[in-house]
Motif scaffolding. Structure first.
Motif, PDB file in Angstrom:
ATOM      1  N   ALA A  94      23.345  27.801 -55.987  1.00 30.05           N
ATOM      2  CA  ALA A  94      22.485  27.888 -57.168  1.00 30.05           C
ATOM      3  C   ALA A  94      22.461  26.580 -57.958  1.00 30.05           C
ATOM      4  CB  ALA A  94      22.947  29.032 -58.072  1.00 30.05           C
ATOM      5  N   ILE A  95      23.466  25.725 -57.734  1.00 27.88           N
ATOM      6  CA  ILE A  95      23.479  24.414 -58.398  1.00 27.88           C
ATOM      7  C   ILE A  95      22.252  23.606 -57.996  1.00 27.88           C
ATOM      8  CG2 ILE A  95      24.704  22.196 -58.518  1.00 27.88           C
ATOM      9  CD1 ILE A  95      27.314  23.773 -58.158  1.00 27.88           C
ATOM     10  N   LEU A  96      21.840  23.748 -56.731  1.00 28.94           N
ATOM     11  CA  LEU A  96      20.709  22.970 -56.232  1.00 28.94           C
ATOM     12  C   LEU A  96      19.438  23.285 -57.010  1.00 28.94           C
ATOM     13  CD1 LEU A  96      22.842  22.928 -53.923  1.00 28.94           C
ATOM     14  CD2 LEU A  96      20.946  22.874 -52.319  1.00 28.94           C
ATOM     15  N   THR A  97      19.127  24.574 -57.102  1.00 28.34           N
ATOM     16  CA  THR A  97      17.890  24.953 -57.801  1.00 28.34           C
ATOM     17  C   THR A  97      17.983  24.642 -59.295  1.00 28.34           C
ATOM     18  OG1 THR A  97      18.740  27.236 -57.932  1.00 28.34           O
ATOM     19  CG2 THR A  97      17.226  26.716 -56.129  1.00 28.34           C
ATOM     20  N   TYR A  98      19.186  24.756 -59.858  1.00 29.56           N
ATOM     21  CA  TYR A  98      19.367  24.441 -61.283  1.00 29.56           C
ATOM     22  C   TYR A  98      19.055  22.965 -61.547  1.00 29.56           C
ATOM     23  CZ  TYR A  98      21.654  23.916 -65.827  1.00 29.56           C
ATOM     24  OH  TYR A  98      21.915  23.646 -67.136  1.00 29.56           O
ATOM     25  N   ILE A  99      19.645  22.072 -60.747  1.00 28.45           N
ATOM     26  CA  ILE A  99      19.417  20.638 -60.936  1.00 28.45           C
ATOM     27  C   ILE A  99      17.961  20.282 -60.664  1.00 28.45           C
ATOM     28  CG2 ILE A  99      19.949  18.341 -60.018  1.00 28.45           C
ATOM     29  CD1 ILE A  99      22.811  19.306 -59.556  1.00 28.45           C
ATOM     30  N   GLY A 104      13.485  17.982 -62.275  1.00 28.23           N
ATOM     31  CA  GLY A 104      12.159  17.893 -61.676  1.00 28.23           C
ATOM     32  C   GLY A 104      12.131  17.100 -60.386  1.00 28.23           C
ATOM     33  N   ILE A 105      13.194  17.235 -59.590  1.00 22.10           N
ATOM     34  CA  ILE A 105      13.252  16.469 -58.343  1.00 22.10           C
ATOM     35  C   ILE A 105      12.834  17.348 -57.164  1.00 22.10           C
ATOM     36  CG2 ILE A 105      15.019  14.910 -59.218  1.00 22.10           C
ATOM     37  CD1 ILE A 105      17.107  16.443 -57.647  1.00 22.10           C
TER      38      ILE A 105
END
Length: 244
Positions: A94-99, A104-105
């Motif tokens: 979930a860290i991936l989608t949060y960052i 906005g990457i």
């Protein structure tokens, strides 16, 4: 590996449609290290329980139970598992989608962060080379110290987890760049395995050699070995065997 080790807890259709499963990596190195360890111990590989540790800029640990790999730390890709030189290893997905939402990457940019900007390099802020990070830690750099502590802790957890999964553990085998060459990192890992009865011999650990060797004391409940990997030789032997 058995299905309970290689399957992910995802809807079964992802395995059926796309073969999403744990594949691992470094298999040639782990196989070579396991066979050389068996030779050094003077026992058939099928009679041994080994935990082989390929520790380099990339890293993985494999449980080899009676000559068969039963689990490994790398997964569908080489990104899963241990903290590595520039790879994050296992983190909360979930860290991936949060960052990505916060910054906005794109998917490709996030992939680059995980594979090329994380791990030892990302935490230390200095280098992916453990030699540089150890030198910086000795000079008092706190981020370098944290990177080393995190690296060793994740190796310790992986070995401990595989110890629980094995029917027996006769030896821990160190190979690849860090495993073969870093006296200090081998010492740090072994110190964290004292609860398993691992007892490193400081003089044997300090020996520099291209030959497989034991680095634990005779009293160590689990033998510690260093085996310089030779993936090219393993591939050549496999080709020779295939050609008859």
């Amino acid at each position: 590996m058995p299905a309970k080790a290689y399957m992910y807890p995802l809807p079964a259709r992802y395995y059926d449609d796309y073969r999403i499963r744990r594949y691992g990596a470094h298999g040639t190195s782990h196989r070579y290290a396991a066979q050389q360890a068996a030779n050094l111990l003077g026992r058939p590989l099928r009679d041994l329980g080994l935990i082989t540790c390929h520790l380099g800029n990339g890293g993985s640990i494999t449980a080899v139970n009676h000559g068969k790999s039963i689990d490994t730390t790398m997964g569908f890709t080489p990104l899963e598992g241990l903290m590595m030189g520039t790879r994050s290893g296992s983190i909360d997905p979930a860290i991936l989608t949060y960052i990505m939402r916060r910054e906005g990457i794109s998917f490709d940019e996030m992939d680059a962060v995980l594979n090329r900007e994380s791990g030892v390099l990302g935490v230390s802020g200095l280098s992916a080379d453990m030699r540089d990070v150890l030198a910086a830690a000795d000079a008092g750099n706190e981020q370098a110290r944290l990177a080393i502590d995190m690296y060793v802790y994740r190796v310790q957890k992986a070995i401990g987890g595989f110890y629980a999964a094995m029917t027996r553990t006769d030896a821990v085998v160190m190979t690849a760049g860090i495993g073969e060459n870093s006296v200090e990192m081998r010492r740090r890992v072994a110190d964290k395995l004292a609860w398993l009865g691992v007892e490193l011999d400081p003089e044997l650990n300090a020996v520099r050699s291209d030959d497989p060797r034991v680095i634990s004391t005779p009293n160590s409940k689990i033998t510690c070995l260093v085996v310089p990997t030779n993936e090219e030789l393993m591939i050549a032997l496999d080709v020779e065997a295939l050609l008859g």
